[in-house]
Design a protein around this motif. Structure first.
Motif, PDB file in Angstrom:
ATOM      1  N   TYR A 269      14.375  15.507  58.659  1.00 53.37           N
ATOM      2  CA  TYR A 269      15.716  16.461  58.252  1.00 53.37           C
ATOM      3  C   TYR A 269      16.527  16.836  59.431  1.00 53.37           C
ATOM      4  O   TYR A 269      17.184  17.615  59.475  1.00 53.37           O
ATOM      5  CB  TYR A 269      15.072  17.598  57.488  1.00 53.37           C
ATOM      6  CG  TYR A 269      13.979  17.625  56.578  1.00 53.37           C
ATOM      7  CD1 TYR A 269      14.098  16.636  55.502  1.00 53.37           C
ATOM      8  CD2 TYR A 269      13.044  18.403  56.460  1.00 53.37           C
ATOM      9  CE1 TYR A 269      13.313  16.581  54.530  1.00 53.37           C
ATOM     10  CE2 TYR A 269      12.094  18.253  55.371  1.00 53.37           C
ATOM     11  CZ  TYR A 269      12.172  17.197  54.605  1.00 53.37           C
ATOM     12  OH  TYR A 269      11.206  17.179  53.555  1.00 53.37           O
TER      13      TYR A 269
ATOM     14  N   GLU B 108      23.959  14.031  55.356  1.00 48.17           N
ATOM     15  CA  GLU B 108      23.843  13.625  54.129  1.00 48.17           C
ATOM     16  C   GLU B 108      22.661  13.109  53.603  1.00 48.17           C
ATOM     17  O   GLU B 108      21.901  13.638  52.600  1.00 48.17           O
ATOM     18  CB  GLU B 108      25.179  12.833  53.322  1.00 48.17           C
ATOM     19  CG  GLU B 108      26.381  13.557  53.473  1.00 48.17           C
ATOM     20  CD  GLU B 108      27.822  12.793  53.229  1.00 48.17           C
ATOM     21  OE1 GLU B 108      27.317  11.334  53.104  1.00 48.17           O
ATOM     22  OE2 GLU B 108      28.810  13.167  52.996  1.00 48.17           O
ATOM     23  N   ARG B 109      22.194  12.194  54.534  1.00 47.09           N
ATOM     24  CA  ARG B 109      20.999  11.661  54.069  1.00 47.09           C
ATOM     25  C   ARG B 109      19.636  12.645  54.266  1.00 47.09           C
ATOM     26  O   ARG B 109      18.726  12.761  53.693  1.00 47.09           O
ATOM     27  CB  ARG B 109      20.766  10.482  55.014  1.00 47.09           C
ATOM     28  CG  ARG B 109      19.506   9.751  54.926  1.00 47.09           C
ATOM     29  CD  ARG B 109      19.272   8.645  55.992  1.00 47.09           C
ATOM     30  NE  ARG B 109      20.379   7.499  55.564  1.00 47.09           N
ATOM     31  CZ  ARG B 109      20.962   7.060  56.493  1.00 47.09           C
ATOM     32  NH1 ARG B 109      21.185   7.552  57.472  1.00 47.09           N
ATOM     33  NH2 ARG B 109      21.714   6.026  56.031  1.00 47.09           N
TER      34      ARG B 109
ATOM     35  N   GLU C  17      20.000  15.804  53.873  1.00 47.96           N
ATOM     36  CA  GLU C  17      20.015  16.731  52.747  1.00 47.96           C
ATOM     37  C   GLU C  17      19.576  15.974  51.514  1.00 47.96           C
ATOM     38  O   GLU C  17      18.647  16.687  50.789  1.00 47.96           O
ATOM     39  CB  GLU C  17      21.529  17.322  52.255  1.00 47.96           C
ATOM     40  CG  GLU C  17      21.991  18.230  53.517  1.00 47.96           C
ATOM     41  CD  GLU C  17      21.306  19.471  53.594  1.00 47.96           C
ATOM     42  OE1 GLU C  17      20.830  19.953  52.527  1.00 47.96           O
ATOM     43  OE2 GLU C  17      21.044  19.921  54.783  1.00 47.96           O
ATOM     44  N   GLN C  18      19.598  14.875  51.280  1.00 45.62           N
ATOM     45  CA  GLN C  18      19.167  13.988  50.354  1.00 45.62           C
ATOM     46  C   GLN C  18      17.490  13.962  50.501  1.00 45.62           C
ATOM     47  O   GLN C  18      16.794  14.031  49.565  1.00 45.62           O
ATOM     48  CB  GLN C  18      19.809  12.750  50.194  1.00 45.62           C
ATOM     49  CG  GLN C  18      21.253  12.745  49.651  1.00 45.62           C
ATOM     50  CD  GLN C  18      21.724  11.227  50.027  1.00 45.62           C
ATOM     51  OE1 GLN C  18      21.126  10.348  50.259  1.00 45.62           O
ATOM     52  NE2 GLN C  18      23.082  11.051  49.578  1.00 45.62           N
ATOM     53  N   ASP C  19      17.168  13.967  51.468  1.00 46.49           N
ATOM     54  CA  ASP C  19      15.506  13.789  51.730  1.00 46.49           C
ATOM     55  C   ASP C  19      14.941  15.084  51.549  1.00 46.49           C
ATOM     56  O   ASP C  19      13.995  15.139  51.121  1.00 46.49           O
ATOM     57  CB  ASP C  19      15.351  13.361  53.215  1.00 46.49           C
ATOM     58  CG  ASP C  19      15.728  11.877  53.687  1.00 46.49           C
ATOM     59  OD1 ASP C  19      16.054  11.141  52.727  1.00 46.49           O
ATOM     60  OD2 ASP C  19      15.883  11.640  54.630  1.00 46.49           O
ATOM     61  N   LYS C  20      15.507  16.177  51.742  1.00 48.14           N
ATOM     62  CA  LYS C  20      15.254  17.532  51.625  1.00 48.14           C
ATOM     63  C   LYS C  20      15.097  17.596  49.925  1.00 48.14           C
ATOM     64  O   LYS C  20      14.035  18.217  49.652  1.00 48.14           O
ATOM     65  CB  LYS C  20      16.049  18.584  52.105  1.00 48.14           C
ATOM     66  CG  LYS C  20      15.971  18.811  53.513  1.00 48.14           C
ATOM     67  CD  LYS C  20      17.036  19.813  54.187  1.00 48.14           C
ATOM     68  CE  LYS C  20      16.946  19.886  55.603  1.00 48.14           C
ATOM     69  NZ  LYS C  20      17.880  20.907  56.025  1.00 48.14           N
ATOM     70  N   LEU C  21      15.983  17.538  49.213  1.00 47.54           N
ATOM     71  CA  LEU C  21      16.032  17.478  47.717  1.00 47.54           C
ATOM     72  C   LEU C  21      14.943  16.626  47.329  1.00 47.54           C
ATOM     73  O   LEU C  21      14.334  17.351  46.295  1.00 47.54           O
ATOM     74  CB  LEU C  21      17.467  17.267  47.445  1.00 47.54           C
ATOM     75  CG  LEU C  21      18.722  17.894  47.612  1.00 47.54           C
ATOM     76  CD1 LEU C  21      19.755  17.586  47.216  1.00 47.54           C
ATOM     77  CD2 LEU C  21      18.165  19.387  46.942  1.00 47.54           C
ATOM     78  N   ARG C  22      14.863  15.416  47.822  1.00 53.05           N
ATOM     79  CA  ARG C  22      13.782  14.677  47.099  1.00 53.05           C
ATOM     80  C   ARG C  22      12.354  15.201  47.518  1.00 53.05           C
ATOM     81  O   ARG C  22      11.401  15.129  46.543  1.00 53.05           O
ATOM     82  CB  ARG C  22      13.840  13.173  47.939  1.00 53.05           C
ATOM     83  CG  ARG C  22      12.953  12.195  47.069  1.00 53.05           C
ATOM     84  CD  ARG C  22      12.758  11.034  47.912  1.00 53.05           C
ATOM     85  NE  ARG C  22      12.356  11.187  49.554  1.00 53.05           N
ATOM     86  CZ  ARG C  22      12.791  10.839  50.649  1.00 53.05           C
ATOM     87  NH1 ARG C  22      14.042   9.961  50.572  1.00 53.05           N
ATOM     88  NH2 ARG C  22      12.287  11.060  51.619  1.00 53.05           N
ATOM     89  N   ASP C  23      12.194  15.762  48.676  1.00 53.60           N
ATOM     90  CA  ASP C  23      10.880  16.209  48.991  1.00 53.60           C
ATOM     91  C   ASP C  23      10.383  17.440  48.285  1.00 53.60           C
ATOM     92  O   ASP C  23       9.321  17.712  48.470  1.00 53.60           O
ATOM     93  CB  ASP C  23      10.630  16.038  50.513  1.00 53.60           C
ATOM     94  CG  ASP C  23      10.907  14.801  51.274  1.00 53.60           C
ATOM     95  OD1 ASP C  23      10.628  13.854  50.457  1.00 53.60           O
ATOM     96  OD2 ASP C  23      11.185  14.676  52.423  1.00 53.60           O
ATOM     97  N   ASN C  24      11.335  18.269  47.975  1.00 55.04           N
ATOM     98  CA  ASN C  24      11.266  19.564  47.389  1.00 55.04           C
ATOM     99  C   ASN C  24      11.233  19.218  46.136  1.00 55.04           C
ATOM    100  O   ASN C  24      11.123  20.508  45.191  1.00 55.04           O
ATOM    101  CB  ASN C  24      12.240  20.556  47.829  1.00 55.04           C
ATOM    102  CG  ASN C  24      11.904  20.899  49.365  1.00 55.04           C
ATOM    103  OD1 ASN C  24      11.159  20.690  49.929  1.00 55.04           O
ATOM    104  ND2 ASN C  24      13.385  21.164  50.005  1.00 55.04           N
TER     105      ASN C  24
END
Length: 228
Positions: A171, A218-219, A221-228
């Motif tokens: 992140y 942006e990448r 943030e996308q990783d955070k959303l995916r992992d959460n």
């Protein structure tokens, strides 16, 4: 063993070397000293721009091998013509080398690719010992005099490529890219008072890194959303 013989042997064993060992060779020093040899290497890699593009060119195995070696040689140059100890650059030597290369490249119909390769070499210029700005003031003068989009593009592309491999923490986002952009902005500010075209070039490189920083944010943030 004299330098020419050593360079000949380096050329022979280059296919056996890993990419990490392909910089700082004697043959690289000779390439940035001898415009004829540089153009010869260029011609072994790139076809002339005045060729009949409707015809397919199928190189012989030996031509293909020579092209691959010369491509690696050209990519391995990390010293600019006229560079001496202490990050000094001989103004007369580098300007003559560039002039000779561009003249000879025009003779063999490879002007555009020669300009880009010149730019790639100039990208390896040292910082200036007087104001600590990049590139060296001699190179800034060349950029101002030539006003050449091909050379400028070569500088930009190679500066991006010189970053090499890198790692990021989870992140992390675009912090590294913003740091690079900030550095180029500072160098642009140093050049702005006297080398306006160089400042514009450095600003454009900074914009590229800033765009990459946004993309990395942006990448992340996308990783955070995916992992959460």
């Amino acid at each position: 063993m004299d330098r020419v013989e050593l360079a000949r042997r380096e050329f022979q064993v280059l296919p056996l070397l890993g990419w990490i060992y392909e910089k700082g060779l004697v043959i690289h020093d000779i390439l940035v000293e001898d415009p004829n040899l540089f153009i010869e290497a260029l011609c072994n890699v790139f076809l002339p721009h005045n060729r009949d593009k409707s015809e397919t060119y199928n190189p012989k195995p030996e031509e293909q091998r020579r092209a691959e070696i010369c491509y690696r040689l050209l990519k391995g140059i990390n010293k600019i013509p006229g560079q001496t100890e202490g990050n000094q650059i001989n103004d007369r030597v580098i300007k003559k080398w560039i002039s000779d290369v561009r003249t000879k490249a025009a003779d063999v119909f490879r002007t555009a690719v020669a300009d880009e390769k010149i730019g790639e070499i100039l990208a390896h210029a040292p910082k200036d010992p007087q104001d600590d700005g990049w590139p060296h003031q001699v190179v800034r003068d060349i950029i101002e005099i030539l006003v050449n989009d091909g050379i400028n593009n070569g500088i930009m592309v190679e500066r991006y490529n010189m970053r090499g491999t890198f790692t990021k923490s989870l992140y992390e986002g675009g912090a590294q890219e913003r740091a690079l952009a900030s550095q180029y902005r500072k160098w642009a500010d140093i050049s702005r008072s006297q080398w306006l075209r160089t400042a514009d070039l450095l600003d454009n490189i900074a914009k590229g890194w800033e765009t990459d920083a946004i993309r990395e944010d942006e990448r992340a943030e996308q990783d955070k959303l995916r992992d959460n």
